[in-house]
Design an enzyme around this catalytic site. Structure first.
Site, PDB file in Angstrom:
ATOM      1  N   ASP A   1      -5.075  99.313  38.141  1.00  0.00           N
ATOM      2  CA  ASP A   1      -6.280  98.499  38.325  1.00  0.00           C
ATOM      3  C   ASP A   1      -7.303  99.032  37.330  1.00  0.00           C
ATOM      4  OD1 ASP A   1      -8.831  97.592  39.216  1.00  0.00           O
ATOM      5  OD2 ASP A   1      -8.021  97.310  41.238  1.00  0.00           O
TER       6      ASP A   1
ATOM      7  N   TYR B   1     -20.028  86.982  34.402  1.00  0.00           N
ATOM      8  CA  TYR B   1     -18.854  86.980  33.509  1.00  0.00           C
ATOM      9  C   TYR B   1     -19.307  87.138  32.052  1.00  0.00           C
ATOM     10  CZ  TYR B   1     -14.715  85.057  31.092  1.00  0.00           C
ATOM     11  OH  TYR B   1     -13.634  84.862  30.250  1.00  0.00           O
TER      12      TYR B   1
ATOM     13  N   LYS C   1     -18.736  90.512  29.856  1.00  0.00           N
ATOM     14  CA  LYS C   1     -17.845  90.407  28.692  1.00  0.00           C
ATOM     15  C   LYS C   1     -18.625  90.746  27.418  1.00  0.00           C
ATOM     16  CE  LYS C   1     -14.010  88.790  28.728  1.00  0.00           C
ATOM     17  NZ  LYS C   1     -12.650  89.397  28.893  1.00  0.00           N
TER      18      LYS C   1
ATOM     19  N   ASN D   1      -6.418  92.671  28.444  1.00  0.00           N
ATOM     20  CA  ASN D   1      -6.633  91.253  28.739  1.00  0.00           C
ATOM     21  C   ASN D   1      -7.318  91.028  30.085  1.00  0.00           C
ATOM     22  OD1 ASN D   1      -5.761  88.258  28.599  1.00  0.00           O
ATOM     23  ND2 ASN D   1      -4.794  88.975  30.494  1.00  0.00           N
TER      24      ASN D   1
ATOM     25  N   THR E   1      -5.324  73.597  32.673  1.00  0.00           N
ATOM     26  CA  THR E   1      -5.385  72.769  33.868  1.00  0.00           C
ATOM     27  C   THR E   1      -3.962  72.651  34.411  1.00  0.00           C
ATOM     28  OG1 THR E   1      -5.301  70.916  32.369  1.00  0.00           O
ATOM     29  CG2 THR E   1      -7.425  71.370  33.344  1.00  0.00           C
TER      30      THR E   1
HETATM   31  N1  LIG Z   1      -8.189  81.024  29.754  1.00  0.00           N
HETATM   32  C1  LIG Z   1      -9.175  80.808  28.905  1.00  0.00           C
HETATM   33  O1  LIG Z   1      -9.423  79.663  28.539  1.00  0.00           O
HETATM   34  C2  LIG Z   1      -9.995  81.945  28.360  1.00  0.00           C
HETATM   35  C3  LIG Z   1     -11.025  81.648  27.472  1.00  0.00           C
HETATM   36  C4  LIG Z   1     -11.786  82.691  26.953  1.00  0.00           C
HETATM   37  C5  LIG Z   1     -11.489  83.995  27.278  1.00  0.00           C
HETATM   38  N2  LIG Z   1     -10.489  84.271  28.159  1.00  0.00           N
HETATM   39  C6  LIG Z   1     -10.216  85.700  28.444  1.00  0.00           C
HETATM   40  O2  LIG Z   1      -8.820  85.886  28.429  1.00  0.00           O
HETATM   41  C7  LIG Z   1      -8.441  86.910  29.340  1.00  0.00           C
HETATM   42  C8  LIG Z   1      -7.383  86.395  30.295  1.00  0.00           C
HETATM   43  O3  LIG Z   1      -7.914  85.277  30.942  1.00  0.00           O
HETATM   44  P1  LIG Z   1      -6.987  84.260  31.719  1.00  0.00           P
HETATM   45  O4  LIG Z   1      -7.602  82.951  31.468  1.00  0.00           O
HETATM   46  O5  LIG Z   1      -5.565  84.446  31.401  1.00  0.00           O
HETATM   47  O6  LIG Z   1      -7.331  84.727  33.217  1.00  0.00           O
HETATM   48  P2  LIG Z   1      -6.465  84.801  34.565  1.00  0.00           P
HETATM   49  O7  LIG Z   1      -5.312  83.863  34.512  1.00  0.00           O
HETATM   50  O8  LIG Z   1      -7.435  84.668  35.663  1.00  0.00           O
HETATM   51  O9  LIG Z   1      -5.891  86.303  34.512  1.00  0.00           O
HETATM   52  C9  LIG Z   1      -6.728  87.410  34.658  1.00  0.00           C
HETATM   53  C10 LIG Z   1      -5.832  88.619  34.650  1.00  0.00           C
HETATM   54  O10 LIG Z   1      -6.668  89.785  34.818  1.00  0.00           O
HETATM   55  C11 LIG Z   1      -6.092  90.566  35.845  1.00  0.00           C
HETATM   56  N3  LIG Z   1      -7.089  91.387  36.518  1.00  0.00           N
HETATM   57  C12 LIG Z   1      -8.209  90.987  37.146  1.00  0.00           C
HETATM   58  N4  LIG Z   1      -8.859  92.037  37.649  1.00  0.00           N
HETATM   59  C13 LIG Z   1      -8.120  93.131  37.336  1.00  0.00           C
HETATM   60  C14 LIG Z   1      -8.242  94.514  37.586  1.00  0.00           C
HETATM   61  N5  LIG Z   1      -9.276  95.009  38.295  1.00  0.00           N
HETATM   62  N6  LIG Z   1      -7.292  95.353  37.120  1.00  0.00           N
HETATM   63  C15 LIG Z   1      -6.243  94.884  36.421  1.00  0.00           C
HETATM   64  N7  LIG Z   1      -6.052  93.572  36.152  1.00  0.00           N
HETATM   65  C16 LIG Z   1      -6.982  92.720  36.614  1.00  0.00           C
HETATM   66  C17 LIG Z   1      -5.485  89.556  36.807  1.00  0.00           C
HETATM   67  O11 LIG Z   1      -4.584  90.194  37.662  1.00  0.00           O
HETATM   68  P3  LIG Z   1      -4.379  89.797  39.216  1.00  0.00           P
HETATM   69  O12 LIG Z   1      -3.254  88.829  39.234  1.00  0.00           O
HETATM   70  O13 LIG Z   1      -4.086  91.077  39.881  1.00  0.00           O
HETATM   71  O14 LIG Z   1      -5.671  89.184  39.694  1.00  0.00           O
HETATM   72  C18 LIG Z   1      -4.835  88.615  35.800  1.00  0.00           C
HETATM   73  O15 LIG Z   1      -3.623  89.136  35.354  1.00  0.00           O
HETATM   74  C19 LIG Z   1      -9.717  87.362  30.043  1.00  0.00           C
HETATM   75  O16 LIG Z   1     -10.182  88.534  29.414  1.00  0.00           O
HETATM   76  C20 LIG Z   1     -10.677  86.194  29.809  1.00  0.00           C
HETATM   77  O17 LIG Z   1     -12.018  86.634  29.774  1.00  0.00           O
HETATM   78  C21 LIG Z   1      -9.741  83.271  28.713  1.00  0.00           C
END
Ligand SMILES: NC(=O)c1ccc[n+]([C@@H]2O[C@H](COP(=O)([O-])OP(=O)(O)OC[C@H]3O[C@@H](n4cnc5c(N)ncnc54)[C@H](OP(=O)(O)O)[C@@H]3O)[C@@H](O)[C@H]2O)c1
Length: 267
Positions: free
Chosen positions: A58, A166, A170, A86, A202
């Site tokens: 974590d 957030y 970030k 990530n 989505t």
């Molecule tokens: N998707 C997008 O469009 C988008 C756009 C811009 C930036 N981002 C960035 O991309 C990254 C991934 O985003 P995502 O969209 O793939 O999000 P996501 O599907 O919500 O995944 C978030 C990940 O972070 C993990 N996590 C959360 N809290 C944690 C902790 N305390 N310790 C270890 N792991 C933890 C979650 O694990 P659990 O399963 O345990 O919760 C999950 O694996 C993030 O940094 C986000 O800011 C995403």
């Protein structure tokens, strides 16, 4: 043999990194998740793959990251080529809130502090834990996944007052990453933040941001294409492959070059 550790690999972008890296020849992937038992999609996607190891940590608990780094060290002989941080706090009941969406300032403070621990301190914790292994490896790359929501001009351009904790936490992670870049530059490291671009996730019901469609998050006249998760991650991997010393400390667009709203229009 190239070794990668992906922190926050249970789903979304982190899981896609694991999937794509696992198919590359001569690659070992350490998929680091909060709970192996709950990471059922990751488990199913990597079942039978001998080059993927699922470990638990974590990012808000530095001891758990140190334990994970120790396990990686035992499997690699003390080395790691590339760390991809990530993990981020994306729970739907928190991530979309603005300053006036809390019932009290105490509630706001508690929520922001939790986000800071995960999104900002988490970056420091994971880099610290894996640094001895990265120092011992020949590649010395650290990639922190950021967001356009941490960029002032993007926030202004899309008029985004919510997603406050957030975006703020970030943004703090961007500075933390650049501090590491400065600290490690003389050792030959390349440490960068990367915006993953605009992903159409989505349909991914685990994903908080996806549960509010892109239509509500992005500006109405947005001219830029939305990518699939697969396209975003394959583009990020090409970027990571060709990182150069002059990139050290920068906030990069997934396609390369510094992230700038005026140029890329990404989130
Ligand atoms: N998707 C997008 O469009 C988008 C756009 C811009 C930036 N981002 C960035 O991309 C990254 C991934 O985003 P995502 O969209 O793939 O999000 P996501 O599907 O919500 O995944 C978030 C990940 O972070 C993990 N996590 C959360 N809290 C944690 C902790 N305390 N310790 C270890 N792991 C933890 C979650 O694990 P659990 O399963 O345990 O919760 C999950 O694996 C993030 O940094 C986000 O800011 C995403």
């Amino acid at each position: 043999m190239m070794s990668y550790a992906i922190i926050g690999a249970s789903r979304g972008i982190g899981l896609e990194y694991v999937r794509q890296l696992a198919t590359q020849p001569h690659t070992t992937v350490f998929a680091i998740v909060r709970s192996a038992a709950k990471s059922t999609t990751l488990e199913a996607a990597t079942r039978g793959l001998h080059n993927v190891h699922i470990l638990q940590a974590d990012v808000a608990d530095h001891k758990s990251l140190e334990d994970a780094a120790k396990q990686v060290s035992e499997l690699t002989g003390g080395k790691l080529d590339c760390l991809i941080h990530n993990a981020a706090r994306t729970e739907a009941d928190s991530v979309f809130k603005g300053f006036d969406d809390f019932t009290s300032m105490d509630e706001l403070d508690a929520d922001f502090i939790t986000s800071f621990r995960v999104n900002s301190l988490g970056v420091i914790h994971s880099i610290s834990a894996f640094l001895p292994l990265l120092r011992a490896g020949p590649t010395k790359k650290i990639v922190v996944i950021s967001t356009a929501g941490a960029d002032l001009k993007t926030v202004l351009a899309i008029g985004k007052a919510d997603m406050a904790a957030y975006g703020m936490t970030k943004a703090a992670a961007l500075i933390a990453t650049t501090k590491w870049a400065v600290k490690l530059q003389h050792e030959g490291f390349i440490v960068v933040s990367v915006s993953p671009g605009r992903i159409d996730d989505t349909g991914d019901t685990d994903h908080a941001v996806a549960s509010q469609s892109n239509a509500t998050i992005l500006p109405k006249a947005d001219p830029f294409a939305v990518m699939t998760l697969q396209e975003s991650v394959s583009t990020q991997l090409r970027l990571i492959d060709r990182l150069k010393p002059s990139d050290n400390g920068l906030f990069l667009a997934h396609t390369g070059g510094e992230y700038r709203w005026e140029v890329t229009g990404q989130r």
